[in-house]
Design a protein around this motif. Sequence first.
Motif, short mmCIF file in Angstrom:
data_model
loop_
_atom_site.label_atom_id
_atom_site.label_comp_id
_atom_site.label_asym_id
_atom_site.label_seq_id
_atom_site.Cartn_x
_atom_site.Cartn_y
_atom_site.Cartn_z
N ILE A 64 -7.47 -0.42 5.23
CA ILE A 64 -8.69 -0.78 5.95
C ILE A 64 -9.90 -0.63 5.03
N GLY A 65 -9.94 0.44 4.24
CA GLY A 65 -11.04 0.63 3.29
C GLY A 65 -11.08 -0.46 2.23
N THR A 66 -9.91 -0.83 1.73
CA THR A 66 -9.83 -1.89 0.72
C THR A 66 -10.31 -3.22 1.29
N SER B 220 -12.34 -3.65 3.82
CA SER B 220 -13.78 -3.56 4.08
C SER B 220 -14.58 -3.78 2.80
N ALA C 200 -2.48 2.83 6.03
CA ALA C 200 -3.30 1.96 6.88
C ALA C 200 -4.78 2.26 6.68
N THR C 201 -5.14 3.53 6.59
CA THR C 201 -6.53 3.91 6.37
C THR C 201 -7.04 3.38 5.03
N LYS C 202 -6.23 3.53 3.99
CA LYS C 202 -6.62 3.03 2.67
C LYS C 202 -6.72 1.51 2.66
N GLN D 99 0.83 -1.21 0.00
CA GLN D 99 0.00 0.00 0.00
C GLN D 99 0.87 1.26 0.00
N GLU E 159 0.01 6.26 8.26
CA GLU E 159 -1.39 6.42 8.66
C GLU E 159 -2.31 6.41 7.44
N GLN E 160 -1.92 7.11 6.38
CA GLN E 160 -2.73 7.14 5.16
C GLN E 160 -2.81 5.75 4.52
#
Length: 140
Positions: free
Chosen positions: A95-97, A99, A91-93, A49, A88-89
């Motif tokens: 998590i979205g992927t 989900s 990890a956030t992306k 990522q 952080e960005q």
Amino acid sequence: MNAPNRYELFVLDDGEKPVEVAEDTKIPNAATVKVMKQDHTLANMIRAQLLAMPQILFAGYKVPHPLQPYFLLKIQTDGTITPAVALEQAATKLIGTLSALESQFKREFSLRDAESSAAAGAGGPGVYGGQLSGYADLQG
């Protein structure tokens, strides 16, 4: 043997931080991140990522020893963002992927269950005899 107890591989000890970020003093815009109680699975997903982000110059990880449940992630950016913000960005992306992938799996399995129920109710094959959606098209 030498292997630690299974729970020690994923349960944080009292006062143990899950993530530690150490800025690199020799390389500009670089940091080493130590992630506790995780392994190659998470490390490789985060690395991939990070590498997809245009601000990242380098991202790599290593697991120093297989009996120690942590990995080290090295991140170097181009200077527009810090390595911590990049992590952080990413990890956030991620998590979205994950989900979105989870919802696609749930939708596909609910469709398969509905098709199996309809086939079983119509006197067709049972749950294990039904075809997955799109499977007949692959048979040619």
